[in-house]
Design an enzyme around this catalytic site. Sequence first.
Site, PDB file in Angstrom:
ATOM      1  N   GLY A  55       0.726  -1.455  -0.097  1.00  0.00           N
ATOM      2  CA  GLY A  55       0.184   0.220   0.018  1.00  0.00           C
ATOM      3  C   GLY A  55       0.676   1.675   0.119  1.00  0.00           C
ATOM      4  O   GLY A  55       1.960   1.641   0.715  1.00  0.00           O
ATOM      5  N   GLY A  76       0.012   4.552   0.485  1.00  0.00           N
ATOM      6  CA  GLY A  76      -0.641   5.667   0.650  1.00  0.00           C
ATOM      7  C   GLY A  76      -0.062   6.319   2.160  1.00  0.00           C
ATOM      8  O   GLY A  76       1.293   6.469   2.555  1.00  0.00           O
ATOM      9  N   PHE A  77      -0.799   6.554   3.223  1.00  0.00           N
ATOM     10  CA  PHE A  77      -0.512   7.770   3.734  1.00  0.00           C
ATOM     11  C   PHE A  77       0.669   6.312   4.560  1.00  0.00           C
ATOM     12  O   PHE A  77       2.315   6.991   4.838  1.00  0.00           O
ATOM     13  CB  PHE A  77      -1.177   8.787   4.137  1.00  0.00           C
ATOM     14  CG  PHE A  77      -1.954   9.328   4.240  1.00  0.00           C
ATOM     15  CD1 PHE A  77      -1.331  10.914   4.093  1.00  0.00           C
ATOM     16  CD2 PHE A  77      -3.188   9.881   3.931  1.00  0.00           C
ATOM     17  CE1 PHE A  77      -1.921  12.209   3.271  1.00  0.00           C
ATOM     18  CE2 PHE A  77      -3.909  10.844   3.152  1.00  0.00           C
ATOM     19  CZ  PHE A  77      -3.580  11.882   2.746  1.00  0.00           C
ATOM     20  N   GLY A  78       0.416   5.900   5.073  1.00  0.00           N
ATOM     21  CA  GLY A  78       1.174   5.052   5.907  1.00  0.00           C
ATOM     22  C   GLY A  78       2.593   3.797   5.235  1.00  0.00           C
ATOM     23  O   GLY A  78       3.398   4.235   5.856  1.00  0.00           O
ATOM     24  N   GLU A  90     -18.164  18.328   3.180  1.00  0.00           N
ATOM     25  CA  GLU A  90     -16.485  19.057   2.402  1.00  0.00           C
ATOM     26  C   GLU A  90     -17.155  18.921   1.066  1.00  0.00           C
ATOM     27  O   GLU A  90     -17.809  19.718  -0.206  1.00  0.00           O
ATOM     28  CB  GLU A  90     -15.666  18.119   2.292  1.00  0.00           C
ATOM     29  CG  GLU A  90     -15.228  19.077   3.425  1.00  0.00           C
ATOM     30  CD  GLU A  90     -13.657  18.087   3.922  1.00  0.00           C
ATOM     31  OE1 GLU A  90     -12.708  17.540   3.090  1.00  0.00           O
ATOM     32  OE2 GLU A  90     -12.689  18.943   4.491  1.00  0.00           O
ATOM     33  N   ASP A 100      -5.365   2.641   8.281  1.00  0.00           N
ATOM     34  CA  ASP A 100      -6.587   3.066   8.298  1.00  0.00           C
ATOM     35  C   ASP A 100      -7.156   1.135   8.374  1.00  0.00           C
ATOM     36  O   ASP A 100      -8.520   1.018   9.236  1.00  0.00           O
ATOM     37  CB  ASP A 100      -7.449   2.795   6.750  1.00  0.00           C
ATOM     38  CG  ASP A 100      -8.016   4.713   6.692  1.00  0.00           C
ATOM     39  OD1 ASP A 100      -7.312   5.087   8.051  1.00  0.00           O
ATOM     40  OD2 ASP A 100      -8.597   5.016   5.634  1.00  0.00           O
ATOM     41  N   ALA A 114      -5.662  10.254   7.914  1.00  0.00           N
ATOM     42  CA  ALA A 114      -4.323  10.860   7.169  1.00  0.00           C
ATOM     43  C   ALA A 114      -2.837  10.511   8.482  1.00  0.00           C
ATOM     44  O   ALA A 114      -1.466   9.534   8.404  1.00  0.00           O
ATOM     45  CB  ALA A 114      -3.457  11.664   6.132  1.00  0.00           C
ATOM     46  N   GLN A 115      -3.469  10.795   9.590  1.00  0.00           N
ATOM     47  CA  GLN A 115      -1.992  11.160  10.853  1.00  0.00           C
ATOM     48  C   GLN A 115      -1.628   9.770  11.294  1.00  0.00           C
ATOM     49  O   GLN A 115      -0.904   9.512  11.588  1.00  0.00           O
ATOM     50  CB  GLN A 115      -2.423  12.722  11.944  1.00  0.00           C
ATOM     51  CG  GLN A 115      -1.982  13.563  11.236  1.00  0.00           C
ATOM     52  CD  GLN A 115      -0.445  13.823  10.946  1.00  0.00           C
ATOM     53  OE1 GLN A 115       0.944  13.385  11.732  1.00  0.00           O
ATOM     54  NE2 GLN A 115       0.186  14.617   9.632  1.00  0.00           N
TER      55      GLN A 115
HETATM   56  C1  LIG Z   1     -12.709  11.059   0.426  1.00  0.00           C
HETATM   57  C2  LIG Z   1     -12.009  10.980   1.319  1.00  0.00           C
HETATM   58  C3  LIG Z   1     -11.385  11.978   1.751  1.00  0.00           C
HETATM   59  C4  LIG Z   1     -10.835  12.238   3.088  1.00  0.00           C
HETATM   60  N1  LIG Z   1     -10.280  13.518   3.914  1.00  0.00           N
HETATM   61  C5  LIG Z   1      -9.423  13.007   5.082  1.00  0.00           C
HETATM   62  C6  LIG Z   1      -9.096  14.625   5.420  1.00  0.00           C
HETATM   63  O1  LIG Z   1      -9.668  15.570   5.147  1.00  0.00           O
HETATM   64  N2  LIG Z   1      -8.070  14.956   6.899  1.00  0.00           N
HETATM   65  C7  LIG Z   1      -7.889  12.554   6.757  1.00  0.00           C
HETATM   66  O2  LIG Z   1      -7.249  12.647   7.580  1.00  0.00           O
HETATM   67  N3  LIG Z   1      -8.025  11.568   6.665  1.00  0.00           N
HETATM   68  C8  LIG Z   1      -9.044  12.567   5.422  1.00  0.00           C
HETATM   69  N4  LIG Z   1      -9.352  10.857   4.100  1.00  0.00           N
HETATM   70  C9  LIG Z   1      -9.107   9.450   5.699  1.00  0.00           C
HETATM   71  C10 LIG Z   1      -7.471   8.997   5.041  1.00  0.00           C
HETATM   72  O3  LIG Z   1      -7.293   9.824   3.588  1.00  0.00           O
HETATM   73  C11 LIG Z   1      -6.972   7.746   5.277  1.00  0.00           C
HETATM   74  O4  LIG Z   1      -6.502   7.848   6.977  1.00  0.00           O
HETATM   75  C12 LIG Z   1      -5.773   7.306   5.094  1.00  0.00           C
HETATM   76  O5  LIG Z   1      -5.470   7.305   3.250  1.00  0.00           O
HETATM   77  C13 LIG Z   1      -5.214   6.171   5.037  1.00  0.00           C
HETATM   78  O6  LIG Z   1      -3.904   5.421   4.924  1.00  0.00           O
HETATM   79  P1  LIG Z   1      -3.284   4.187   4.465  1.00  0.00           P
HETATM   80  O7  LIG Z   1      -1.708   4.438   4.252  1.00  0.00           O
HETATM   81  O8  LIG Z   1      -4.185   3.437   5.985  1.00  0.00           O
HETATM   82  O9  LIG Z   1      -4.485   4.280   3.410  1.00  0.00           O
HETATM   83  P2  LIG Z   1      -4.460   4.937   1.968  1.00  0.00           P
HETATM   84  O10 LIG Z   1      -3.543   5.521   1.466  1.00  0.00           O
HETATM   85  O11 LIG Z   1      -5.962   4.401   1.402  1.00  0.00           O
HETATM   86  O12 LIG Z   1      -3.205   3.446   1.201  1.00  0.00           O
HETATM   87  C14 LIG Z   1      -3.422   2.457   0.811  1.00  0.00           C
HETATM   88  C15 LIG Z   1      -2.806   1.465  -0.711  1.00  0.00           C
HETATM   89  O13 LIG Z   1      -3.055   0.531  -0.640  1.00  0.00           O
HETATM   90  C16 LIG Z   1      -3.084   0.228  -1.967  1.00  0.00           C
HETATM   91  N5  LIG Z   1      -3.473  -1.105  -1.676  1.00  0.00           N
HETATM   92  C17 LIG Z   1      -5.481  -1.099  -1.130  1.00  0.00           C
HETATM   93  N6  LIG Z   1      -6.106  -2.957  -1.210  1.00  0.00           N
HETATM   94  C18 LIG Z   1      -4.069  -3.574  -2.255  1.00  0.00           C
HETATM   95  C19 LIG Z   1      -3.769  -4.706  -2.369  1.00  0.00           C
HETATM   96  N7  LIG Z   1      -4.764  -5.732  -1.316  1.00  0.00           N
HETATM   97  N8  LIG Z   1      -2.654  -4.672  -2.820  1.00  0.00           N
HETATM   98  C20 LIG Z   1      -1.605  -3.577  -3.193  1.00  0.00           C
HETATM   99  N9  LIG Z   1      -2.360  -2.496  -2.564  1.00  0.00           N
HETATM  100  C21 LIG Z   1      -3.219  -2.508  -1.713  1.00  0.00           C
HETATM  101  C22 LIG Z   1      -4.027   1.151  -2.089  1.00  0.00           C
HETATM  102  O14 LIG Z   1      -4.355   1.052  -4.109  1.00  0.00           O
HETATM  103  C23 LIG Z   1      -3.146   2.548  -2.326  1.00  0.00           C
HETATM  104  O15 LIG Z   1      -2.964   3.317  -2.592  1.00  0.00           O
HETATM  105  C24 LIG Z   1     -10.408  10.908   3.728  1.00  0.00           C
HETATM  106  C25 LIG Z   1     -10.810   9.815   2.924  1.00  0.00           C
HETATM  107  C26 LIG Z   1     -11.301   9.363   1.595  1.00  0.00           C
HETATM  108  C27 LIG Z   1     -11.980   8.392   0.584  1.00  0.00           C
END
Ligand SMILES: Cc1cc2nc3c(=O)[nH]c(=O)nc-3n(C[C@H](O)[C@H](O)[C@H](O)COP(=O)(O)OP(=O)(O)OC[C@H]3O[C@@H](n4cnc5c(N)ncnc54)[C@H](O)[C@@H]3O)c2cc1C
Length: 432
Positions: free
Chosen positions: A13, A15-17, A169, A299, A311-312
């Site tokens: 993944g 994403g942020f993490g 939003e 998440d 995100a944080q």
């Molecule tokens: C519309 C929206 C608005 C938001 N607004 C805010 C905000 O204003 N402030 C805030 O703090 N948070 C906000 N959030 C929440 C925030 O975006 C998430 O909490 C954050 O992205 C979580 O980070 P993460 O690294 O856990 O996962 P993510 O950022 O979701 O990254 C997960 C990654 O894993 C990849 N992935 C998934 N499954 C697989 C798999 N099986 N194999 C390979 N890759 C995979 C995905 O493609 C993705 O790139 C918002 C979320 C959404 C949907």
Amino acid sequence: MSQNRTPHVVIVGGGFGGIAAMKALADAPVRVTLIDRHVYNMFQPLMYQVATGGLNAGDVTYFLRSLRAKQRNADFRHGLLVGIDPEHRTAIMSDGENLQYDYLILANGVNTSYFGTPGAYEYAYSMYSRSQALRIRDELFTRLEQAAAKQGPDEIRVVIVGGGATGVEMAGALAELRDQALKDAYPEIDPSKITITLVHRSAELLKPFAPRLRRYAAKMLRKRGVELRLNSGVEEVLQNGVRVASGEFIPAEQVIWATGVAAHKEVSNWGMPQTHGGRIEINDDLRVKGQDRIFAIGDIAAGDDPLPQLAQPAIQGGKHAGEQILRLLHGKPTEAFHYFDKGTMATIGTNAAVAQLRGGITMIGPLAWLVWVVIHIASLLGNGNRVSTLTHFAVRYLWALRKRAIPIVGDVRPVRPNGDREPDPWALQKAE
Ligand SMILES: Cc1cc2nc3c(=O)[nH]c(=O)nc-3n(C[C@H](O)[C@H](O)[C@H](O)COP(=O)(O)OP(=O)(O)OC[C@H]3O[C@@H](n4cnc5c(N)ncnc54)[C@H](O)[C@@H]3O)c2cc1C
């Protein structure tokens, strides 16, 4: 020493993490492989701007492979993780390839949950990916073209389900789009026929925020012409609207689902312990319960006292997981993760936002909005994205330019019969 003897950390993944974990390992004596099912990182907090024509998808998208230029020990693998074999330390990809790891970090985020609401998957537009955000925008403009060409309903009623930050939003941005841009672009459409309704299960919006901020958000949305339907849980989504718990039917040409998240379905095949919403259960050092080489962050992860899915927690969790891997490599015990809550924010539109900061400090109005703009631009990946987002924000928000704010549009389906050429054969093939 051969490259293969270097410990291998696989991060699932980007994403942020996942990116935070990768950066935390930048100077470590390890090989890092970042896996993602997309080749890009999508900045979700600004996705609603893409869905409402305020930003290009590219402004909030970052090519994951380019991270390799900044971090020499990192590699990128495009693909979907479908299984884990902890005994043989293997991450199993959907294309059949097995990746050996010494440490695995699960940072794969979550997806939309419709809570089993009938019709929601079929008829509502969710907003969890870049393509979904673009679909919302293109569908809205198709409806507008239909109405302007008198080829469909003359009303465009958008119902947004969910009064959390995403719903608020989205509603605020749509109201601004209608009032600032659509009036001039579509003089054929009576502006009163474009309506935005926010349907929310409980009595107040923005549940995690202080009461003053909730009241402010509701007041500002109403002031901007958004109808709030509170205490109205959606029981069913139909092709032409939603039915709420009281039995009332609220008509809509477009329903946007902005509530509820759950783990991706493949997670249940990974053999990891799961709790509410399918989140993977973790210990306080962020290792998955029962696993000594697998971490879960962001998440998808939940400890005994689960953190908000924001995100944080993902960023700080990613950094912590990277640091713990370093400790383990040096033969040291792991440390517990302590989340530092910097606060949360949501914006209603120009000059209107709410911010809840550490120590109970709250902010509303133009100052909160300015802080929101600065934080969001600073948090984007890549200077190019920061500059282009700043430019588009200026076009959308700056007072002097507001009258001329032109939405960013994409492809719109032809709305008149035979309104376009026959599609080329290659286009049909690609669509399959
Ligand atoms: C519309 C929206 C608005 C938001 N607004 C805010 C905000 O204003 N402030 C805030 O703090 N948070 C906000 N959030 C929440 C925030 O975006 C998430 O909490 C954050 O992205 C979580 O980070 P993460 O690294 O856990 O996962 P993510 O950022 O979701 O990254 C997960 C990654 O894993 C990849 N992935 C998934 N499954 C697989 C798999 N099986 N194999 C390979 N890759 C995979 C995905 O493609 C993705 O790139 C918002 C979320 C959404 C949907």
